[in-house]
Design a protein around this motif. Structure first.
Motif, short mmCIF file in Angstrom:
data_model
loop_
_atom_site.label_atom_id
_atom_site.label_comp_id
_atom_site.label_asym_id
_atom_site.label_seq_id
_atom_site.Cartn_x
_atom_site.Cartn_y
_atom_site.Cartn_z
N ASP A 291 0.83 -1.21 0.00
CA ASP A 291 0.00 0.00 0.00
C ASP A 291 0.86 1.25 0.00
O ASP A 291 0.57 2.22 -0.71
CB ASP A 291 -0.93 0.00 1.22
CG ASP A 291 -2.08 -1.00 1.10
OD1 ASP A 291 -2.37 -1.42 -0.04
OD2 ASP A 291 -2.66 -1.36 2.13
N LYS A 294 2.31 1.84 -3.47
CA LYS A 294 1.29 2.34 -4.39
C LYS A 294 1.00 3.81 -4.12
O LYS A 294 0.93 4.63 -5.04
CB LYS A 294 0.02 1.51 -4.25
CG LYS A 294 -1.12 1.98 -5.16
CD LYS A 294 -2.37 1.13 -4.95
CE LYS A 294 -3.52 1.63 -5.81
NZ LYS A 294 -4.76 0.81 -5.59
N ARG A 297 3.53 6.36 -5.24
CA ARG A 297 3.70 6.33 -6.70
C ARG A 297 5.12 5.90 -7.08
O ARG A 297 5.77 6.49 -7.95
CB ARG A 297 3.37 7.70 -7.32
CG ARG A 297 1.97 8.16 -7.03
CD ARG A 297 1.55 9.34 -7.87
NE ARG A 297 2.32 10.54 -7.61
CZ ARG A 297 2.01 11.43 -6.66
NH1 ARG A 297 0.95 11.23 -5.88
NH2 ARG A 297 2.73 12.51 -6.49
N PRO A 300 6.99 1.38 -10.93
CA PRO A 300 6.30 0.09 -10.99
C PRO A 300 7.24 -1.11 -11.12
O PRO A 300 6.81 -2.25 -10.91
CB PRO A 300 5.40 0.22 -12.23
CG PRO A 300 5.98 1.34 -13.03
CD PRO A 300 6.59 2.28 -12.03
#
Length: 500
Positions: A291, A294, A297, A300
């Motif tokens: 969390d 994510k 940001r 990825p």
């Protein structure tokens, strides 16, 4: 006309307190007492390269030399990060009291131009390649503007950047040089200043230009030294990076940089990185909470469920990961400390760096915390990454600070240093395809670096209970390992010296 370039010292706010960005221990130990500081500053050599020959230049890195405020000068250029802003402001005020014009630039000034303007005659907001020629022209004309800004479309192409004047520094006082081969980052990490300061697009220096700079550095340093490549993600463009690594192989250097875990997916990349001399890699894990990753940001490529496999893969090539972990994100409660410490130890991360989340100016994080009225202080001398300057969401300020101190002291207890390094060395011995003398040197260096970071961890308030006799036992084991590696390296170097 004389211009003085100054890089201020980041002074300790407590006399005996060390910070992770301090490498005095490493510089004096690995440099056998001959070096005053670890890496060369990069901004000063870049600025020096942009100043025409008609000016007389004096360069002062306050980590090396004291400033003589009575020495005549016509213009002072100051550049610094937030951690040195308090001292930078003080220097600016002193020179202005002597009627010397002061221009302040760099990351902090670009993020806090209005505040900085109280301590300068002009503030440079953005990259010096664009702004310094304008500033010098206006200075000569006697019409310095209060602010100089780089528009997004004006960001410089690195193809034509002058070679930094490394020899403007007293190179004999540094352990290793620093170079940059790219700028910018498209990632939007909430806590980071890179995209704000350098822009949202990657810009690359031509590989042939990088090689010529390194060859010049080797000549000017007078020794085949370790190099820090300060690119924010050396794995951002793997095609370009592979070409760079191929060009580095003939130079026979060792280097470190920063990169994402995307490199773990590319065996050719890792193989070329190691062959080119890449021995350490700074990697921003930041958190072991999905969390948190994510919400901040994060890139990825940093997938939590792949952390363990990626760490093992990268370190198996003979690379020591310098793993950055941060405490205090909105998803962190008091369980984050032991969970993170256990993760670091179990995964044999060679060189963990642990920080308290810090709301540096200019970031999206700081803007959000200001809107939520959660910023506690803007006293920049405390913005070191080891103090709490905001109100956490799921714990108190005291719990965050105590948990942070306890965790770094846990990770850097001698017992856990030995446990982490033993796991790392076993992995290297089984898998690393490196020349033996380089691998042994890295084993020596990671011991010295762990000692450096341990000294920092234990200079804070003691929050971790250790068994003194047990610690002495593990310290002796580490020292015996160090002696063994030093002896082995001497033997190996004697064998290869006739062929070097």
């Amino acid at each position: 006309m004389k211009i003085t370039l100054i890089s201020p010292k980041r002074e300790r706010f407590e006399q005996n307190r060390m910070e992770f960005w301090e490498f005095g221990f490493m510089a004096s130990t690995a440099g056998l007492g001959t070096r005053k500081y670890s890496g060369t500053p990069l901004a000063i050599p870049i600025l020096a390269s942009l100043i025409p020959d008609k000016y007389d230049i004096e360069v002062i890195d306050e980590n090396i030399d004291e400033i003589d405020f009575n020495r005549p000068t016509d213009l002072v250029l100051l550049t610094f990060f937030t951690t040195a802003a308090t001292r930078g402001y003080e220097i600016g005020d002193i020179y202005r009291s002597k009627n010397v014009k002061v221009v302040i630039g760099g990351c902090h000034a670009s993020m806090e131009p209005d505040e900085t303007s109280k301590h300068a005659d002009a503030v440079s907001i953005g990259e010096a390649e664009v702004l310094l020629p304008r500033i010098l022209n206006d200075f000569e004309s006697g019409v310095l503007a209060p602010f100089y800004r780089v528009a997004e479309a004006e960001r410089p192409n690195l193809d034509n950047q002058p070679v930094p004047r490394f020899n403007a520094l007293k190179l004999e006082n540094y352990f290793n040089p620093t170079i940059q081969t790219m700028r910018g980052c498209p990632m939007g990490c909430e806590f980071c200043t890179v995209r704000v300061h350098w822009g949202a697009k990657y810009r690359y220096k031509p590989i042939e230009k990088v090689i010529s700079e390194i060859e010049l550095l080797k000549k000017q340093f007078g020794r085949n030294t370790f190099i820090m490549i300060v690119d924010d993600d050396v794995a951002a463009n793997t095609t370009r990076s592979k070409e760079l690594f191929k060009a580095l192989i003939p130079l026979k250097i060792q280097w470190m940089s920063q990169g994402s875990m995307a490199m773990a997916k590319d065996d050719e990349y890792l193989d070329l990185m190691v062959k080119s001399g890449g021995t350490r890699m700074i990697m921003g894990f930041e958190s072991i909470s999905a969390d948190n990753l994510k919400n901040m940001r994060k890139n990825p490529a940093n997938k939590l469920n792949e952390f363990t496999d990626n760490i093992r893969k990268i370190q198996s090539y003979g690379v020591a990961i310098i793993g950055a972990f941060v405490f205090g994100f909105d998803g962190d409660d008091t369980t984050c400390f032991d969970n993170t410490a256990n993760f670091i130890i179990e995964n044999s991360i060679g060189l963990p760096q642990l920080f308290a989340l810090t709301p540096f100016p200019g970031t999206a994080l700081t803007k959000r915390l200001e809107e939520e009225n959660r910023i506690l202080s803007r006293d920049w001398k405390y913005y070191t990454g080891s103090t709490v300057q905001f109100v956490p969401k799921l714990m108190s300020v005291g719990e965050l600070e105590e948990g942070y101190y306890r965790t770094i002291q846990n990770v850097y207890s001698y017992k856990n240093i030995l446990k982490r390094l033993t796991g790392l060395w076993d992995l290297w011995d089984k898998h690393a395809q490196r020349e033996e003398h380089i691998l042994v040197k890295e084993k020596i260096d990671v011991i010295l670096l762990n000692e450096n970071f341990r000294a920092c961890a234990y200079s804070y308030r003691n929050c971790y209970d250790v068994d003194i006799e047990e610690e002495k036992h593990y310290k002796n084991e580490i020292q015996n390992k160090l002696k063994m590696f030093l002896k082995k390296r001497n033997v190996l170097m004697e064998r290869i010296r006739p062929y070097a």
